[in-house]
Design an enzyme around this catalytic site. Structure first.
Site, short mmCIF file in Angstrom:
data_model
loop_
_atom_site.label_atom_id
_atom_site.label_comp_id
_atom_site.label_asym_id
_atom_site.label_seq_id
_atom_site.Cartn_x
_atom_site.Cartn_y
_atom_site.Cartn_z
N HIS A 44 0.82 -1.21 0.00
CA HIS A 44 0.00 0.00 0.00
C HIS A 44 0.86 1.27 0.00
O HIS A 44 0.34 2.37 0.17
CB HIS A 44 -0.95 0.00 1.20
CG HIS A 44 -2.00 -1.05 1.10
ND1 HIS A 44 -1.73 -2.39 1.22
CD2 HIS A 44 -3.34 -0.96 0.86
CE1 HIS A 44 -2.85 -3.08 1.07
NE2 HIS A 44 -3.83 -2.24 0.84
N ILE A 168 2.52 0.58 20.75
CA ILE A 168 1.12 0.54 20.31
C ILE A 168 0.78 -0.86 19.81
O ILE A 168 1.54 -1.48 19.07
CB ILE A 168 0.89 1.58 19.19
CG1 ILE A 168 1.03 3.00 19.77
CG2 ILE A 168 -0.47 1.40 18.54
CD1 ILE A 168 1.12 4.08 18.73
N THR A 169 -0.36 -1.36 20.25
CA THR A 169 -0.86 -2.65 19.80
C THR A 169 -2.02 -2.38 18.84
O THR A 169 -2.96 -1.66 19.19
CB THR A 169 -1.36 -3.48 20.99
OG1 THR A 169 -0.30 -3.60 21.96
CG2 THR A 169 -1.81 -4.86 20.55
N VAL A 171 -4.43 -3.92 15.27
CA VAL A 171 -4.81 -4.87 14.23
C VAL A 171 -5.16 -4.07 12.99
O VAL A 171 -5.94 -3.11 13.05
CB VAL A 171 -6.02 -5.72 14.66
CG1 VAL A 171 -6.53 -6.55 13.50
CG2 VAL A 171 -5.64 -6.62 15.83
N ASP A 172 -4.58 -4.42 11.86
CA ASP A 172 -4.88 -3.82 10.57
C ASP A 172 -5.14 -4.98 9.63
O ASP A 172 -4.21 -5.59 9.12
CB ASP A 172 -3.70 -2.95 10.11
CG ASP A 172 -3.91 -2.34 8.72
OD1 ASP A 172 -4.98 -2.57 8.11
OD2 ASP A 172 -3.00 -1.65 8.24
N MET A 173 -6.40 -5.31 9.43
CA MET A 173 -6.72 -6.55 8.71
C MET A 173 -7.86 -6.35 7.72
O MET A 173 -8.78 -5.58 7.95
CB MET A 173 -7.10 -7.66 9.68
CG MET A 173 -8.26 -7.32 10.60
SD MET A 173 -8.93 -8.74 11.50
CE MET A 173 -10.01 -9.46 10.25
N SER A 174 -7.72 -7.02 6.60
CA SER A 174 -8.82 -7.06 5.64
C SER A 174 -9.74 -8.22 6.02
O SER A 174 -9.38 -9.07 6.85
CB SER A 174 -8.29 -7.25 4.22
OG SER A 174 -7.76 -8.55 4.06
N TRP A 224 -16.63 -18.18 6.65
CA TRP A 224 -17.91 -17.48 6.70
C TRP A 224 -17.87 -16.26 7.62
O TRP A 224 -18.64 -15.32 7.44
CB TRP A 224 -19.03 -18.42 7.12
CG TRP A 224 -18.74 -19.17 8.40
CD1 TRP A 224 -18.99 -18.78 9.66
CD2 TRP A 224 -18.11 -20.44 8.51
NE1 TRP A 224 -18.56 -19.71 10.58
CE2 TRP A 224 -18.02 -20.76 9.90
CE3 TRP A 224 -17.61 -21.38 7.58
CZ2 TRP A 224 -17.45 -21.94 10.36
CZ3 TRP A 224 -17.06 -22.55 8.06
CH2 TRP A 224 -16.97 -22.82 9.43
N HIS A 306 3.68 -5.03 17.09
CA HIS A 306 4.87 -4.83 17.90
C HIS A 306 6.18 -5.09 17.16
O HIS A 306 7.25 -4.94 17.75
CB HIS A 306 4.80 -5.71 19.16
CG HIS A 306 3.89 -5.17 20.21
ND1 HIS A 306 4.09 -5.39 21.55
CD2 HIS A 306 2.76 -4.41 20.13
CE1 HIS A 306 3.12 -4.80 22.24
NE2 HIS A 306 2.31 -4.20 21.39
#
Length: 333
Positions: A44, A168-169, A171-174, A224, A306
C-alpha cells in the site's frame, strides 16, 4: 533493489508535482507513501503508487478537491470527500475524530465519496500515538465472493483497531485472508502464500497468488466469519455516511475503486480510566500473552503491531526493498 527513505519520498514528490499537485499536498502525500513503505507495508506504499497516479490521471482522484462537512450531530459528523486525495483526507478525518473526542469522549467521522486511503493502519496508529483508541474501516470494490459464492460480490473492507499501549498494539486486517496488495508482493517475490489464500479456477483452495489475482476469488478471513464481517461493515458504513455500497454502487455503477465509504472513530480513553491504572493493566495483558510458551521451537509469541520498530531498524540498516519492476514503473511516470 534497496532504496533510502529520502530517495522514495523524492521520487513520489517529483511525480506528484509533475501533475500540478500543490507543493504542500505533494510533500504531505509523498511523506505518507514513504512512511507506509518504510513501515514495511510495500503493498500500500511504493507498490500502490503507480495505480494511485493512474487513477489521478483518469480523474478518479481530484488533487485540488477538499473534503467538506455536510452534517454535525455532536459527537458524530458526516463528511463528503469530494474524491480528494485519499490518504491526506483520511489523516484529516482521524484528526477531526480526535477533536470531537476531546469534547464528547468519543468522535465519529463518517466519510463518503472518498478515495483509497492506502494503508489503513496509519490512521489507527495516528490516534493511538496521541493516547486515543483509534478505530476505522473502509469498504472497497468487490474483490471476493461471499461465503458459498463463486463471483466477487463483497469487498475486502479492511478494519483497524489501535490501542494506546507502549508500544502501540493494533490490528490492521482485511476481511480476506490476504489483501490483493499482499498477493502482488508475494507474486513479485516469486513465492506462494504460506497458507490458503483463495480459490483456483476449479474452486479448490489455492496458494498461487497469480491465479487468485486473476480469478478474483480471495478466501474470506475465517471463512464465513470474514464474509459476514465484510457485509456488516459495508452496511454500517453506508448507514453512518450515506455513502456508496461495495455492490452495486462502487463495483457495478462506477466500475472502479473510488467514491468509497470510510469511518473514523476516536475514543479519549483517559476520560474513562486513570493513566497509571491504564498502563499497568495494558502491560499485564501484554506480559501474559507474550510469556505464553511457543508452539514450535525457534518461534516467539508477539503482539500485533509490535514488530514495527524492528522493520524500520532493518530498513535503516539495509535500505527499503523495492521490486525492480515497480521502481522502473514509477521512474517512467
Amino acid at each position: 533493489m534497496q532504496l533510502s527513505y529520502a530517495e522514495l519520498k523524492q521520487e513520489f514528490k517529483r511525480v506528484l508535482r509533475s501533475r500540478q499537485v500543490s507543493e504542500e499536498k505533494a510533500e504531505a502525500c509523498a511523506v505518507m507513501f514513504a512512511d507506509t513503505t518504510y513501515a514495511g507495508v510495500y503493498s500500500h506504499g511504493v507498490n500502490r503508487f503507480p495505480k494511485f497516479i493512474e487513477q489521478m490521471d483518469k480523474g478518479d482522484i481530484r488533487p485540488g478537491a477538499e473534503a467538506e462537512k455536510v452534517l454535525s450531530l455532536g459527537a458524530i459528523e458526516q463528511w463528503d470527500g469530494k474524491l480528494s486525495i485519499g490518504n491526506l483526507t483520511a489523516k484529516k478525518m482521524m484528526d477531526r475524530a480526535m477533536a470531537l473526542a476531546d469534547t464528547h469522549g468519543i468522535g465519529v467521522v463518517a466519510l463518503r465519496n472518498a478515495n483509497h486511503w492506502m494503508r489503513g493502519g496509519s490512521y489507527g496508529v495516528q490516534a493511538a500515538e496521541k493516547g486515543y483508541i483509534g478505530i476505522c474501516w473502509t469498504n472497497s470494490i468487490a474483490a471476493m465472493p461471499p461465503w458459498g459464492g463463486k463471483e466477487a460480490r463483497i469487498g475486502t473492507n479492511p478494519i483497524i483497531i489501535a490501542v494506546p499501549s507502549n508500544p502501540i498494539t493494533y490490528v490492521d486486517m482485511s476481511c480476506s485472508m490476504f489483501s490483493y496488495g499482499k498477493l502482488e508482493v508475494t507474486r513479485l517475490a516469486g513465492k506462494q502464500t504460506p497458507i490458503d489464500a483463495g480459490f483456483d479456477d476449479e474452486g479448490n483452495l489455492c496458494r498461487d497468488p497469480g491465479v487468485i489475482e486473476k480469478n478474483r476469488r480471495l478466501l474470506p478471513t475465517g471463512y464465513w466469519k470474514g464474509s459476514g464481517l465484510s457485509i456488516v461493515l459495508d452496511m454500517l458504513g453506508m448507514l453512518l455516511s450515506g455513502g456508496g455500497l461495495t455492490v452495486p454502487e462502487i463495483t457495478e455503477d462506477q466500475g472502479g475503486e473510488f467514491g468509497v465509504t470510510e469511518i473514523f472513530i476516536a475514543i479519549d480513553v483517559n476520560k474513562l480510566i486513570d493513566g497509571k491504572t491504564k498502563e499497568e493493566k495494558l502491560q499485564r495483558i501484554m506480559d501474559y500473552v507474550t510469556s505464553c510458551p511457543a508452539a514450535e521451537e525457534g518461534t516467539t509469541v508477539r503482539l500485533p503491531g509490535h514488530n514495527a520498530a524492528k522493520i524500520k531498524a532493518e530498513h535503516d540498516k539495509n535500505g527499503i526493498p523495492v521490486a525492480d519492476s515497480v521502481w522502473e514503473k514509477i521512474r517512467s511516470l
